[in-house]
Motif scaffolding. Structure first.
Motif, PDB file in Angstrom:
ATOM      1  N   MET A  74      40.343  43.160  24.115  1.00 57.65           N
ATOM      2  CA  MET A  74      40.638  42.078  24.905  1.00 57.65           C
ATOM      3  C   MET A  74      41.254  42.741  26.309  1.00 57.65           C
ATOM      4  O   MET A  74      41.710  43.669  26.199  1.00 57.65           O
ATOM      5  N   SER A  75      40.429  42.354  27.266  1.00 56.37           N
ATOM      6  CA  SER A  75      40.858  43.150  28.720  1.00 56.37           C
ATOM      7  C   SER A  75      41.912  42.389  29.331  1.00 56.37           C
ATOM      8  O   SER A  75      42.418  41.615  28.633  1.00 56.37           O
ATOM      9  N   LEU A  76      42.551  43.181  30.132  1.00 59.50           N
ATOM     10  CA  LEU A  76      43.812  42.811  30.912  1.00 59.50           C
ATOM     11  C   LEU A  76      43.551  41.360  31.665  1.00 59.50           C
ATOM     12  O   LEU A  76      44.505  40.841  31.958  1.00 59.50           O
ATOM     13  N   ARG A  77      42.552  41.374  32.257  1.00 58.79           N
ATOM     14  CA  ARG A  77      42.255  39.999  32.745  1.00 58.79           C
ATOM     15  C   ARG A  77      42.300  39.115  31.956  1.00 58.79           C
ATOM     16  O   ARG A  77      42.766  37.946  32.387  1.00 58.79           O
ATOM     17  N   ARG A  78      41.533  39.254  30.720  1.00 57.18           N
ATOM     18  CA  ARG A  78      41.503  38.031  29.748  1.00 57.18           C
ATOM     19  C   ARG A  78      42.827  37.490  29.294  1.00 57.18           C
ATOM     20  O   ARG A  78      43.419  36.589  29.129  1.00 57.18           O
ATOM     21  N   LEU A  79      43.648  38.531  29.202  1.00 55.22           N
ATOM     22  CA  LEU A  79      45.131  38.454  28.643  1.00 55.22           C
ATOM     23  C   LEU A  79      45.843  38.048  29.640  1.00 55.22           C
ATOM     24  O   LEU A  79      46.653  37.043  29.362  1.00 55.22           O
ATOM     25  N   VAL A 108      49.124  29.622  29.188  1.00 52.16           N
ATOM     26  CA  VAL A 108      49.992  29.211  28.208  1.00 52.16           C
ATOM     27  C   VAL A 108      51.286  29.078  28.791  1.00 52.16           C
ATOM     28  O   VAL A 108      51.964  28.004  28.344  1.00 52.16           O
ATOM     29  N   VAL A 109      51.559  29.577  29.916  1.00 52.75           N
ATOM     30  CA  VAL A 109      53.134  29.388  30.556  1.00 52.75           C
ATOM     31  C   VAL A 109      52.804  28.360  31.307  1.00 52.75           C
ATOM     32  O   VAL A 109      53.909  27.422  31.190  1.00 52.75           O
ATOM     33  N   LEU A 110      51.909  27.815  31.927  1.00 54.13           N
ATOM     34  CA  LEU A 110      51.664  26.389  32.629  1.00 54.13           C
ATOM     35  C   LEU A 110      51.777  25.229  31.650  1.00 54.13           C
ATOM     36  O   LEU A 110      52.460  24.260  31.769  1.00 54.13           O
ATOM     37  N   THR A 119      45.361  28.505  38.515  1.00 53.44           N
ATOM     38  CA  THR A 119      44.963  28.111  37.184  1.00 53.44           C
ATOM     39  C   THR A 119      43.614  27.749  36.979  1.00 53.44           C
ATOM     40  O   THR A 119      43.092  27.895  35.939  1.00 53.44           O
ATOM     41  N   PRO A 120      43.001  27.073  37.804  1.00 52.14           N
ATOM     42  CA  PRO A 120      41.419  26.521  37.505  1.00 52.14           C
ATOM     43  C   PRO A 120      40.736  27.946  37.401  1.00 52.14           C
ATOM     44  O   PRO A 120      39.814  27.948  36.633  1.00 52.14           O
ATOM     45  N   TYR A 121      41.123  28.884  38.411  1.00 53.74           N
ATOM     46  CA  TYR A 121      40.112  30.226  38.199  1.00 53.74           C
ATOM     47  C   TYR A 121      40.536  30.989  36.634  1.00 53.74           C
ATOM     48  O   TYR A 121      39.722  31.347  36.150  1.00 53.74           O
ATOM     49  N   ALA A 122      41.657  31.010  36.181  1.00 55.86           N
ATOM     50  CA  ALA A 122      42.297  31.232  34.770  1.00 55.86           C
ATOM     51  C   ALA A 122      41.347  30.606  33.772  1.00 55.86           C
ATOM     52  O   ALA A 122      40.747  31.259  32.886  1.00 55.86           O
ATOM     53  N   LEU A 123      41.343  29.302  33.910  1.00 58.32           N
ATOM     54  CA  LEU A 123      40.443  28.382  32.877  1.00 58.32           C
ATOM     55  C   LEU A 123      38.882  28.925  33.001  1.00 58.32           C
ATOM     56  O   LEU A 123      38.357  28.870  32.002  1.00 58.32           O
ATOM     57  N   TYR A 124      38.532  29.032  34.030  1.00 56.88           N
ATOM     58  CA  TYR A 124      37.037  29.286  34.457  1.00 56.88           C
ATOM     59  C   TYR A 124      36.737  30.530  33.938  1.00 56.88           C
ATOM     60  O   TYR A 124      35.811  30.814  33.073  1.00 56.88           O
TER      61      TYR A 124
END
Length: 72
Positions: free
Chosen positions: A1-6, A13-15, A60-65
């Motif tokens: 798992m990459s750092l970006r994905r983590l 999860v925090v949101l 958040t939308p970028y994280a979900l994308y």
């Protein structure tokens, strides 16, 4: 798992955790007949929380994308 994905997973999860916590908190206050007064300058933080929430809402939308695109 990459750092970006983590990082994306942690942000999501925090949101979700913050949303659930405050929903339960406001529900508990309302069920006892109380009122909630939210004062963002109570401790003199000068709207830092507001700016953090604006930044989290924007990312958040970028994280979900990223989570959906990297899982394929």
């Amino acid at each position: 798992m990459s750092l970006r994905r983590l990082t994306a997973i942690v942000v999501v999860v925090v949101l979700i955790g913050l949303g659930v916590f405050f929903a339960f908190l406001l529900g508990a206050i309302a069920s006892t007949g109380g009122t909630a007064r939210i004062d963002v300058t109570h401790f003199g933080e000068r709207w830092i929380e507001y700016l953090v929430m604006v930044a989290l809402t924007a990312t958040t939308p970028y994280a979900l994308y990223y989570l959906t695109e990297s899982s394929e």
